[in-house]
Motif scaffolding. Structure first.
Motif, short mmCIF file in Angstrom:
data_model
loop_
_atom_site.label_atom_id
_atom_site.label_comp_id
_atom_site.label_asym_id
_atom_site.label_seq_id
_atom_site.Cartn_x
_atom_site.Cartn_y
_atom_site.Cartn_z
N ILE A 94 0.82 -1.21 0.00
CA ILE A 94 0.00 0.00 0.00
C ILE A 94 0.86 1.26 0.00
O ILE A 94 2.05 1.23 0.28
N TYR A 95 0.20 2.37 -0.30
CA TYR A 95 0.79 3.70 -0.22
C TYR A 95 0.02 4.46 0.85
O TYR A 95 -1.22 4.45 0.86
N ILE A 96 0.74 5.11 1.77
CA ILE A 96 0.11 5.91 2.82
C ILE A 96 -0.03 7.34 2.30
O ILE A 96 0.96 8.00 2.00
N GLN A 97 -1.25 7.83 2.22
CA GLN A 97 -1.51 9.18 1.76
C GLN A 97 -1.46 10.20 2.90
O GLN A 97 -0.97 11.30 2.73
N HIS A 98 -2.02 9.81 4.04
CA HIS A 98 -2.17 10.75 5.15
C HIS A 98 -2.22 9.99 6.46
O HIS A 98 -2.77 8.89 6.53
N VAL A 99 -1.65 10.60 7.50
CA VAL A 99 -1.69 10.03 8.85
C VAL A 99 -2.42 11.01 9.76
O VAL A 99 -2.08 12.19 9.81
N ASP A 100 -3.42 10.52 10.48
CA ASP A 100 -4.13 11.32 11.47
C ASP A 100 -3.61 10.91 12.84
O ASP A 100 -3.93 9.82 13.34
N GLU A 101 -2.77 11.75 13.42
CA GLU A 101 -2.13 11.42 14.69
C GLU A 101 -3.12 11.32 15.84
O GLU A 101 -2.94 10.51 16.75
N LYS A 102 -4.18 12.10 15.82
CA LYS A 102 -5.15 12.09 16.92
C LYS A 102 -5.95 10.79 16.97
O LYS A 102 -6.20 10.25 18.04
N THR A 103 -6.35 10.29 15.80
CA THR A 103 -7.16 9.07 15.77
C THR A 103 -6.32 7.82 15.52
O THR A 103 -6.84 6.71 15.58
N GLU A 104 -5.02 8.03 15.22
CA GLU A 104 -4.10 6.94 14.89
C GLU A 104 -4.63 6.10 13.72
O GLU A 104 -4.57 4.88 13.72
N MET A 105 -5.13 6.82 12.71
CA MET A 105 -5.63 6.20 11.48
C MET A 105 -4.80 6.71 10.31
O MET A 105 -4.19 7.77 10.38
N ALA A 106 -4.80 5.93 9.23
CA ALA A 106 -4.09 6.31 8.02
C ALA A 106 -5.00 6.17 6.82
O ALA A 106 -5.79 5.25 6.73
N ARG A 107 -4.85 7.11 5.89
CA ARG A 107 -5.54 7.04 4.60
C ARG A 107 -4.58 6.36 3.64
O ARG A 107 -3.47 6.84 3.43
N ILE A 108 -5.00 5.22 3.08
CA ILE A 108 -4.11 4.41 2.25
C ILE A 108 -4.80 3.99 0.97
O ILE A 108 -6.02 4.14 0.84
N TYR A 109 -4.01 3.44 0.04
CA TYR A 109 -4.58 2.74 -1.10
C TYR A 109 -3.60 1.67 -1.57
O TYR A 109 -2.39 1.82 -1.42
N PRO A 110 -4.13 0.56 -2.12
CA PRO A 110 -3.25 -0.48 -2.68
C PRO A 110 -2.48 0.09 -3.87
O PRO A 110 -3.03 0.84 -4.67
N LEU A 111 -1.21 -0.28 -3.99
CA LEU A 111 -0.39 0.25 -5.08
C LEU A 111 -0.97 -0.09 -6.45
O LEU A 111 -0.87 0.72 -7.37
N ASP A 112 -1.59 -1.24 -6.58
CA ASP A 112 -2.13 -1.64 -7.88
C ASP A 112 -3.58 -1.22 -8.09
O ASP A 112 -4.16 -1.48 -9.14
N GLU A 113 -4.19 -0.56 -7.09
CA GLU A 113 -5.58 -0.10 -7.21
C GLU A 113 -5.75 1.24 -6.50
O GLU A 113 -6.43 1.34 -5.49
N PRO A 114 -5.15 2.31 -7.05
CA PRO A 114 -5.19 3.61 -6.37
C PRO A 114 -6.58 4.19 -6.17
O PRO A 114 -6.78 5.06 -5.33
N GLU A 115 -7.56 3.67 -6.90
CA GLU A 115 -8.93 4.17 -6.72
C GLU A 115 -9.61 3.59 -5.48
O GLU A 115 -10.66 4.06 -5.06
N LYS A 116 -9.01 2.58 -4.86
CA LYS A 116 -9.61 1.93 -3.69
C LYS A 116 -9.00 2.48 -2.39
O LYS A 116 -8.27 1.78 -1.69
#
Length: 59
Positions: free
Chosen positions: A25-47
């Motif tokens: 996967i590729y990490i787009q964004h990290v939310d430090e407060k919620t400890e969540m990350a916005r990601i997408y699979p390298l072969d499916e960037p629309e997901k």
């Protein structure tokens, strides 16, 4: 994965191998407060997903 390391990966100019449930996967964004990350699979960037950081693994 901890918040600080995830943010380091996001800020890195080089591609770092990270997986979510065995998928590269590729990490787009990290939310430090919620400890969540916005990601997408390298072969499916629309997901785009928002997932807990502790579910990500660096290789």
């Amino acid at each position: 994965m901890n918040t600080q390391r995830a943010q380091e990966i996001v800020d890195s100019p080089t591609m770092i191998n990270v997986t979510y449930q065995g998928t590269n996967i590729y990490i787009q964004h990290v939310d430090e407060k919620t400890e969540m990350a916005r990601i997408y699979p390298l072969d499916e960037p629309e997901k785009e997903l928002t997932v807990p950081l502790h579910n990500l693994s660096e290789h």
